[in-house]
Design an enzyme around this catalytic site. Structure first.
Site: not given
Ligand code: 2M8
Length: 442
Positions: A32, A85, A171, A173, A365, A409
């Site tokens: 991320y 990303y 949040g 997903d 997840y 995570e």
């Molecule tokens: C996850 O979500 C993102 C999309 O927003 C992803 O999977 O790419 C989720 O766990 C989300 O809750 C979290 O805010 C984000 C970044 O940690 O990752």
């Protein structure tokens, strides 16, 4: 297991320092690589204990991406050319919206509104109350604008419940909550815009990430929003995914309450947040509370039906003090039951999905694993109802998972699970941040 709090704290701070890029804190080193909305809030709580400046900088950066209509984006993109990303700014095409800022680039959806209670927490923790008060004064109108956006555009029946229009907004997903609505979306994969996932390049996370069918639907929705130029009324008419989620609305309630506290401190007229607060709590209890099942359901506005699945999201309204004491006690029973394994020695609290569900997946997840941010919200909620024993259990399990396995995570909830218990990406910022917050309590 004996935890060395000093050592754990130092390790957690090192994670946050490592993920800080000089302008914002990334959720994790590579999976991320930009700034995420609710992550920034949780991260600020951790940093507030030892680096208030950093906490404020993160929130300022996040709100630099706020849209003119008040919408606070799920992602504020950084400009690291090596960041990998999907979907990036080119896919989101935020410039199609009349409301998006020129810079920074952002996504076109939002996330659970944690910012009100995060701000209040920053103020409580601050040694320099004058500096913290000035920060509240700066941020209060921005958070008010976000809530106003939610109540204006995401509550079409003016019932006090805000809907999300994409699983990423929730949040959680790939939560089972979204399954039925996503499955009913008839999409033609050949008509989707071409896209390439980047998340599968992370070898440890790849096996647990959402499926290709999920991603096709995520992409379909983003494409739909782009075609609507991100106009809320047009999206509401066209979007087959409109869900009132108990986690989102529970967090909203807590932040409404915090806006009342902040507004009072600043001498503002608090009539508006007071009205939001009362209405949302009433509506959650009227529409989402499930007496028989002892938790809050989600509601599918598009298909006009409740979504009765047993996820821990249904327990999260505790954090916003939505249930009364009697309801909270029912929720505690559910948490203690074999569904969530609250008193079972072989379960790490708190699984995100009922352990009795046929399709629970301990490592996939948001479909079973333990997440530290939800544990933290649950802990805060339990404390509000004087359920200190269970709250301490949730805290202790969280700290022990991180001390044993690292700042992952998410975690496999089975204490006797074969293989690794830490899942997804390591050095995950909100795990580290909320660990710092817990450790500070002693
Ligand atoms: C996850 O979500 C993102 C999309 O927003 C992803 O999977 O790419 C989720 O766990 C989300 O809750 C979290 O805010 C984000 C970044 O940690 O990752």
């Amino acid at each position: 297991m004996d935890i060395d709090p000093q050592q754990l704290r130092e390790q957690a701070i090192a994670v946050l320092d490592n993920n800080w890029n000089g302008r914002f804190t990334k959720p994790a080193p590579s999976l991320y690589p930009h700034q995420w909305n609710w992550d920034a809030g949780f991260i600020a709580i951790g940093n507030a204990h030892h680096n208030l400046e950093r906490a404020m900088a993160d929130l300022r950066h996040l709100f630099s991406g706020q849209w003119a209509n008040g919408m606070l984006p799920q992602i504020v993109f950084g400009d690291d050319p090596n960041a990998r990303y999907f979907p990036g700014p080119d896919f989101w095409q935020g410039h199609r919206s009349a409301h998006a800022p020129q810079r920074p680039a952002t996504s076109g959806i939002s996330m659970p509104p944690v910012h009100g209670f995060v701000l209040w927490r920053l103020y409580e923790l601050a040694a320099d109350k004058n500096a913290a008060r000035a920060f509240l004064k700066e941020m209060y109108p921005k958070v008010m604008a976000l809530h106003r956006y939610l109540y204006t555009y995401r509550d079409p029946h003016e019932e006090g419940l805000v809907y999300i229009r994409h699983p990423w907004e929730g949040g959680t997903d790939n939560s089972p909550i979204w399954d039925a609505a996503l499955a009913r979306m008839a999409i033609d994969p050949d008509a989707l815009p071409p896209y390439e996932r980047k998340d599968l390049q992370n070898p440890k996370a790849a096996a647990h990430r959402p499926t290709q069918q999920d991603y096709d639907r995520y992409v379909y929705l983003v494409d739909l929003f782009r075609k609507c130029d991100y106009e809320d009324d047009a999206i509401f008419k066209a979007c087959p995914f409109l869900i009132q989620d108990p986690l989102f609305n529970g967090v909203l309630s807590w932040s409404n309450e915090a806006l009342i506290q902040i507004g009072s401190l600043l001498g503002e007229d608090i009539a508006e947040p007071l009205q939001w607060h009362e209405l949302t709590i009433w509506a959650m209890n009227d529409k989402l509370w499930d007496e028989e099942r002892g938790l809050y359901n989600a509601y599918d506005l598009y298909h006009d039906e409740l979504i009765p699945v047993h996820t821990s999201s249904g327990l999260m309204p505790l954090c916003g003090q939505v249930p009364d004491q009697e309801q909270a006690e029912r929720m505690l029973q559910v948490l203690e039951s074999s569904m969530f394994g609250g008193t079972d020695q072989s379960v790490w609290l708190c699984p995100t999905y009922s352990l009795l569900a046929q399709d629970v997946d301990y490592q996939k997840y948001w479909r079973g694993p333990v997440w530290i941010n939800l544990n933290w919200l649950l802990y805060q909620g339990l404390m509000r109802y004087d359920m200190a024993d269970m709250a301490q259990r949730v805290k202790q399990h969280s700290l022990e998972l991180m001390a044993r396995y690292g700042f992952y995570e998410y975690f496999d909830p089975r204490a006797d699970a074969p293989g690794e218990q830490g899942c997804g990406t390591d050095r995950f910022s909100w795990s580290a941040a909320l660990c710092i917050d817990w450790l500070a309590e002693g």
